[in-house]
Design a protein around this motif. Structure first.
Motif, short mmCIF file in Angstrom:
data_model
loop_
_atom_site.label_atom_id
_atom_site.label_comp_id
_atom_site.label_asym_id
_atom_site.label_seq_id
_atom_site.Cartn_x
_atom_site.Cartn_y
_atom_site.Cartn_z
N TYR A 63 0.82 -1.21 0.00
CA TYR A 63 0.00 0.00 0.00
C TYR A 63 0.85 1.26 0.00
O TYR A 63 2.06 1.22 0.23
CB TYR A 63 -0.99 0.00 1.16
CG TYR A 63 -0.38 0.00 2.54
CD1 TYR A 63 -0.01 -1.19 3.15
CD2 TYR A 63 -0.20 1.19 3.25
CE1 TYR A 63 0.52 -1.20 4.44
CE2 TYR A 63 0.33 1.19 4.53
CZ TYR A 63 0.69 -0.02 5.12
OH TYR A 63 1.22 -0.01 6.37
N SER A 67 -0.63 7.49 2.54
CA SER A 67 -2.02 7.57 3.01
C SER A 67 -2.10 7.15 4.47
O SER A 67 -2.04 5.97 4.81
CB SER A 67 -2.91 6.66 2.16
OG SER A 67 -4.16 6.54 2.78
N HIS A 68 -2.25 8.13 5.31
CA HIS A 68 -2.31 7.88 6.75
C HIS A 68 -3.53 7.03 7.09
O HIS A 68 -3.46 6.13 7.93
CB HIS A 68 -2.35 9.22 7.49
CG HIS A 68 -1.97 9.11 8.92
ND1 HIS A 68 -0.71 8.68 9.32
CD2 HIS A 68 -2.66 9.34 10.05
CE1 HIS A 68 -0.67 8.66 10.64
NE2 HIS A 68 -1.84 9.06 11.11
N ASP A 69 -4.65 7.29 6.39
CA ASP A 69 -5.89 6.54 6.65
C ASP A 69 -5.71 5.06 6.37
O ASP A 69 -6.23 4.21 7.09
CB ASP A 69 -7.03 7.07 5.77
CG ASP A 69 -7.48 8.46 6.22
OD1 ASP A 69 -7.06 8.87 7.32
OD2 ASP A 69 -8.24 9.10 5.48
N THR A 70 -4.96 4.74 5.30
CA THR A 70 -4.76 3.33 4.93
C THR A 70 -4.08 2.59 6.05
O THR A 70 -4.54 1.51 6.47
CB THR A 70 -3.92 3.23 3.63
OG1 THR A 70 -4.54 4.01 2.62
CG2 THR A 70 -3.81 1.79 3.16
N GLN A 72 -3.91 3.37 9.19
CA GLN A 72 -4.80 3.30 10.37
C GLN A 72 -5.90 2.27 10.19
O GLN A 72 -6.21 1.52 11.11
CB GLN A 72 -5.43 4.68 10.61
CG GLN A 72 -4.53 5.58 11.44
CD GLN A 72 -5.25 6.84 11.88
OE1 GLN A 72 -6.27 7.21 11.31
NE2 GLN A 72 -4.70 7.50 12.88
N GLU A 73 -6.47 2.22 8.99
CA GLU A 73 -7.55 1.26 8.73
C GLU A 73 -7.01 -0.17 8.76
O GLU A 73 -7.68 -1.08 9.25
CB GLU A 73 -8.22 1.53 7.38
CG GLU A 73 -9.18 2.70 7.43
CD GLU A 73 -9.84 2.96 6.09
OE1 GLU A 73 -10.33 2.02 5.47
OE2 GLU A 73 -9.84 4.13 5.65
N ILE A 121 -10.07 -1.45 1.61
CA ILE A 121 -9.38 -0.26 2.10
C ILE A 121 -8.73 0.50 0.94
O ILE A 121 -8.04 -0.09 0.11
CB ILE A 121 -8.31 -0.65 3.17
CG1 ILE A 121 -9.00 -1.29 4.38
CG2 ILE A 121 -7.50 0.58 3.59
CD1 ILE A 121 -8.04 -1.84 5.42
N LYS A 122 -8.96 1.80 0.92
CA LYS A 122 -8.44 2.64 -0.16
C LYS A 122 -6.91 2.69 -0.13
O LYS A 122 -6.32 2.70 0.95
CB LYS A 122 -9.01 4.06 0.02
CG LYS A 122 -9.18 4.82 -1.27
CD LYS A 122 -9.91 6.13 -1.00
CE LYS A 122 -9.92 6.98 -2.27
NZ LYS A 122 -10.50 8.29 -2.02
N TYR A 123 -6.31 2.71 -1.29
CA TYR A 123 -4.85 2.81 -1.50
C TYR A 123 -4.09 1.53 -1.18
O TYR A 123 -2.86 1.53 -1.13
CB TYR A 123 -4.22 3.99 -0.77
CG TYR A 123 -4.82 5.31 -1.19
CD1 TYR A 123 -4.76 5.73 -2.51
CD2 TYR A 123 -5.48 6.11 -0.27
CE1 TYR A 123 -5.33 6.94 -2.91
CE2 TYR A 123 -6.06 7.31 -0.65
CZ TYR A 123 -5.99 7.72 -1.97
OH TYR A 123 -6.57 8.89 -2.36
#
Ligand code: NI
Length: 135
Positions: A63, A67-70, A72-73, A121-123
């Motif tokens: 990944y 992307s911080h969200d990636t 974390q998710e 999950i995105k990215y």
């Protein structure tokens, strides 16, 4: 070591010739070795389809590091599936990419749900599950 059982199989000659040719190309020295592995693969596939029996497996994930969200998710998902995760390894490949391998043990239904969760999950660039059963 477990006792070996022998059995006879009848099949068309052309089918056997094709099989022998292909297993030789795949590097098998003995037909028995190829058959043993094919039977194990078939059982693993059947266990995977059924959903309730236990499998061992890995999921390889790559990944985008930025992307911080990636990240974390992925962590949140692994937290939710902690009961089937044996361990994971994270490699910072380069400035942009992360590479992670997660080792799993659990029902194939749970493993499938985990893999689906990652795919959503995105990215996340790739999710490659590999699984086996111990027979
Ligand atoms: Ni990283």
């Amino acid at each position: 070591m477990e006792r070996l059982a022998r059995f006879g199989v009848s099949l068309p000659e052309s089918l056997l010739e094709e099989f022998d040719s292909r297993i030789e190309s795949a590097g098998y020295k003995k037909r028995s070795d190829a058959l043993r592995n094919l039977i194990r693969d078939y059982i693993a596939e059947s266990v995977w389809e059924k959903g309730t029996e236990s499998v061992y497996g890995t999921v390889t994930i790559t990944y985008d590091h930025h992307s911080h969200d990636t990240a974390q998710e992925l962590t949140a998902l692994q937290q939710d599936f902690g009961h089937i995760i044996i361990c994971s390894t994270h490699v910072h490949v380069d400035h942009d990419h992360c590479f992670e391998v997660v080792l799993l043990r659990g029902s194939s239904e749970d493993v499938k749900r985990f893999v689906e969760g990652i795919s959503g999950i995105k990215y996340v660039h790739s999710t490659k599950p590999v699984f086996t059963v111990l027979v």
